[in-house]
Design a protein around this motif. Structure first.
Motif, short mmCIF file in Angstrom:
data_model
loop_
_atom_site.label_atom_id
_atom_site.label_comp_id
_atom_site.label_asym_id
_atom_site.label_seq_id
_atom_site.Cartn_x
_atom_site.Cartn_y
_atom_site.Cartn_z
N LEU A 36 0.89 -1.32 0.01
CA LEU A 36 0.05 -0.01 -0.02
C LEU A 36 0.84 1.35 0.18
O LEU A 36 2.10 1.27 0.72
CB LEU A 36 -0.70 -0.12 1.45
N CYS A 37 0.46 2.25 -0.66
CA CYS A 37 1.31 3.40 -0.81
C CYS A 37 1.40 4.17 0.61
O CYS A 37 0.45 4.06 1.51
CB CYS A 37 0.31 4.66 -1.60
N CYS A 54 -1.68 5.72 2.50
CA CYS A 54 -3.04 5.18 2.01
C CYS A 54 -3.86 5.04 3.46
O CYS A 54 -3.38 4.45 4.29
CB CYS A 54 -2.76 3.77 1.50
N PRO A 55 -5.15 5.44 2.99
CA PRO A 55 -6.29 5.33 4.21
C PRO A 55 -6.48 4.07 4.34
O PRO A 55 -6.69 3.62 5.63
CB PRO A 55 -7.52 5.98 3.59
N HIS A 56 -6.04 3.10 3.66
CA HIS A 56 -6.61 1.24 3.72
C HIS A 56 -5.62 1.19 5.08
O HIS A 56 -6.18 0.11 5.93
CB HIS A 56 -6.12 0.49 2.70
N CYS A 59 -6.84 -2.41 -3.98
CA CYS A 59 -5.74 -2.18 -3.29
C CYS A 59 -5.83 -2.84 -2.00
O CYS A 59 -4.66 -3.21 -1.45
CB CYS A 59 -5.79 -0.45 -3.35
N ASN A 100 -12.43 4.87 -0.52
CA ASN A 100 -11.45 5.93 -0.82
C ASN A 100 -11.72 6.83 -2.24
O ASN A 100 -10.89 7.41 -2.76
CB ASN A 100 -10.05 5.20 -1.14
N ALA A 146 -9.30 2.59 -7.31
CA ALA A 146 -7.72 2.83 -7.13
C ALA A 146 -6.91 1.94 -7.84
O ALA A 146 -6.13 2.20 -8.46
CB ALA A 146 -7.29 3.17 -5.65
N CYS A 188 -8.19 8.30 -1.73
CA CYS A 188 -6.98 7.69 -2.26
C CYS A 188 -5.53 8.64 -2.31
O CYS A 188 -5.98 9.65 -2.98
CB CYS A 188 -7.09 7.06 -3.38
N ILE A 189 -4.56 8.42 -1.80
CA ILE A 189 -3.63 9.43 -1.77
C ILE A 189 -2.99 9.72 -3.36
O ILE A 189 -3.03 10.87 -3.47
CB ILE A 189 -2.37 9.02 -1.43
N GLN A 190 -3.01 8.93 -3.99
CA GLN A 190 -2.78 9.07 -5.59
C GLN A 190 -3.73 9.98 -6.49
O GLN A 190 -3.49 10.85 -6.90
CB GLN A 190 -2.69 7.66 -6.30
S1 SF4 Z 1 -3.37 3.90 -4.96
FE1 SF4 Z 1 -4.66 4.91 -3.44
S2 SF4 Z 1 -5.78 3.27 -2.49
FE2 SF4 Z 1 -4.19 2.17 -3.69
S3 SF4 Z 1 -2.64 1.63 -2.31
FE3 SF4 Z 1 -2.32 3.90 -3.16
S4 SF4 Z 1 -3.13 5.26 -1.74
FE4 SF4 Z 1 -4.06 3.29 -1.24
#
Ligand code: SF4
Ligand SMILES: Cc1ncc(C[n+]2csc(CCOP(=O)(O)OP(=O)(O)O)c2C)c(N)n1
Length: 536
Positions: free
Chosen positions: A348-349, A352-354, A379, A449, A453, A515-517
């Motif tokens: 996960l980034c 990342c909220p997850h 994700c 998110n 994603a 989602c961060i991205q």
């Molecule tokens: S792309 Fe978004 S949802 Fe997927 S791991 Fe990265 S931050 Fe989390």
């Protein structure tokens, strides 16, 4: 220079298509994205956008075909399972405006749960299948596929694989042509699959099979190239043809070669290579579809090498080296990967909220035994890996809620489902309705998110409406709880989760943070708009 996916998209625009329907999934996503960004889509000449799932996409495309317009529906291979009911029956109703179904297979499962071969679906539905050898084929086959679909009155399946979808080549375009005028089917009853009509339509489909084979013989996509050395004959399908050519510097193969790119396979072409060569080698990406059928109808004792006898590995994608080894040529595999290059598992980034949802869920579940969290595809499936080790299943889109329900019915309490916002609308809602109907004792965590994603950040169908959907299908208002999955709310989130885990009914927790991205992407877009406004 276009990706295979882009070649299909550009061809659809050039060939006078009126609308594309799709649900994202690697390696098919770029087809729809390319069309969505085209001037034709932006000006409203072509309808382009994401559907809630592959079945709704397939049905909408069938509706557009019914209305006489050319249309395309795109998905990854497992999406065809979701669309299968509509897909198989569309072969019986037939098509009016040209209807192309693109299914992108992922042999070696680079980003998929399985490596099923969509050609089998084409055979199952009894419709023509096109399997491009390269990007130019992909482009040409869309034009040809629309024409064939309209002339023969059936949907046409185009099957591609990851390497073709995601590699580039120069494309020679054809002149663009106008879209069809709206026109209803000549036979007003063909789309009514009541048994009496369906039987008639099915017979029609069966009666067309010889014609499908004639098309495959005459189209020029299936090519037999003779050669003097008949010690072995080689049959290739799709991109495997390129892997074969790559083994010969001048691209001249010293044996007879039958290149198959259109199905049903013309039997006479197979007979020709079988009868004139001492043995056969069959190279195909995916299942041994051709190999099994050749063995089935030409079982006269000649040796047939391929995936079934282990000459080619039974699973995984092909490459030029595998083909070299199968032909007894020099092993062309490059040098081993140096030991300094470490494996880097996906993760996960950062931020990342997850991450924060799983941290809270893990702690909330501490007083229960492990093995009770059913997850889904997105994700958040990376929650299966260390350091989270937070989930116990990932089977198919939507299965989290229904599997948790089954486990709760069996007595596993609490049972938890973890699902993303896009997966929830794709196929989680129906499972939730089952849960509400039975008042199942489950806790459903919808990780919102605000995007899809995993496939690159496409819009999610239920954006801003998840609570209302849950309320609408009957979840009690006081058990629909929205959380902010961030470290500063960690303890509060654990307490809420613990409380809902104790509740003996359907409870929905919605951790919501973008989602961060996509947040970064939106920030950049916002900045760009500000700069343009300042310059103006
Ligand atoms: S792309 Fe978004 S949802 Fe997927 S791991 Fe990265 S931050 Fe989390
Ligand atoms: C039937 C099917 N269609 C499409 C896909 C491709 N795919 C994998 S996960 C996913 C959606 C993920 O979105 P979401 O549930 O919102 O989770 P996120 O990745 O945003 O965390 C898609 C479209 C698939 N695996 N199976």
């Amino acid at each position: 220079m276009l990706l295979g996916d882009e070649a299909i998209a550009q061809a659809a625009i050039d060939a006078g298509m009126s609308g594309i329907y799709a649900y994202p999934g690697t390696p098919s996503t770029e087809i729809t994205e390319y069309i969505m960004h085209s001037k034709e889509a932006k000006s409203g000449q072509i309808r382009a956008g994401w559907s809630t799932n592959e079945k709704t996409a397939m049905e909408a495309a069938l509706g557009m075909s019914y209305a006489g317009k050319r249309t395309m529906v795109c998905m990854k291979h497992v999406g065809l399972n979701v669309a299968a009911d509509a897909f198989i029956n569309s072969a019986i109703t037939g098509a009016n405006g040209g209807l192309i179904v693109v299914s992108a297979d992922d042999p070696s499962m680079h980003s998929s749960q399985n490596e099923q071969d969509s050609r089998v679906y084409g055979k199952f539905a009894l419709i023509p299948v096109l399997e491009p050898t390269n990007q130019q084929d992909a482009y040409d086959m869309v034009h040809y596929g629309f024409d064939m679909s309209e002339k023969l009155g059936v949907p046409v399946l185009i099957r591609i694989t990851t390497r073709l979808a995601h590699s580039r080549a120069g494309i020679l375009r054809k002149p663009t042509r106008a879209q069809n005028e709206l026109h209803l089917p000549v036979n007003p009853r063909q789309f009514i699959l009541l048994p009496a009509n369906a039987r008639r339509q099915y017979k029609n489909l069966l009666n067309k099979q010889d014609e499908f084979e004639k098309y495959a013989f005459n189209s020029g996509f299936n090519v037999y190239t003779d050669s003097n050395d008949k010690s072995i004959g080689i049959i290739t399908t799709g991109i495997a043809y390129n892997y074969l050519l790559e083994n010969y510097p001048d691209r001249i193969v010293p044996f007879p070669v039958l290149k198959i790119a259109q199905y049903p396979i013309p039997h006479s072409m197979i007979e020709e290579i079988y009868n004139s060569c001492e043995k056969l080698l069959i190279l195909e990406e995916g299942y041994p579809v051709v190999e099994e059928s050749v063995k089935g109808f030409l079982n006269t004792g000649k040796t047939i090498h391929g995936r079934l006898d282990g000459t080619v590995p039974r699973d995984g994608e092909l490459n030029p080296n595998i083909v070299a080894v199968a032909l007894g040529l020099k092993n062309t595999r490059g040098k081993d990967i140096p030991s300094i290059v470490a494996d880097r598992p996906p993760s996960l980034c950062k931020g990342c909220p997850h991450i924060y949802s799983y941290n809270a869920l893990n702690e909330a579940l501490e007083s229960w035994s492990k093995g009770r969290v059913f997850s889904d595809i997105g994700c958040y499936t990376l929650g299966a890996l260390e350091p989270f080790d937070a989930i116990n299943s990932c089977v198919d889109m939507g299965a989290s809620i229904t599997m948790a329900k089954g486990a709760a019915d069996a007595g596993l309490l609490p049972a938890v489902a973890v699902i993303g916002d896009s997966t929830f609308t794709h196929s989680g809602i129906t499972g939730l309705i089952d849960c509400v109907k039975d008042n199942s004792k489950i806790t459903i965590v919808i990780l919102d998110n605000e995007t899809t994603a995993m496939t690159g950040g496409q819009d999610s169908s239920a954006f801003g409406r998840i609570e209302n959907i849950c309320k609408g299908v009957g979840v009690k208002k006081e058990h629909i709880i929205v959380l902010d999955p961030s470290p500063k709310h960690h303890n509060e989130n654990i307490a809420i989760m613990k409380k809902e885990l104790m509740y003996e009914g359907v409870s929905v927790i919605i951790p919501r943070r973008e989602c961060i991205q996509t947040a970064l992407k939106h920030k950049k877009e916002h900045k760009r708009i500000e700069v343009v406004q300042m310059e103006n």
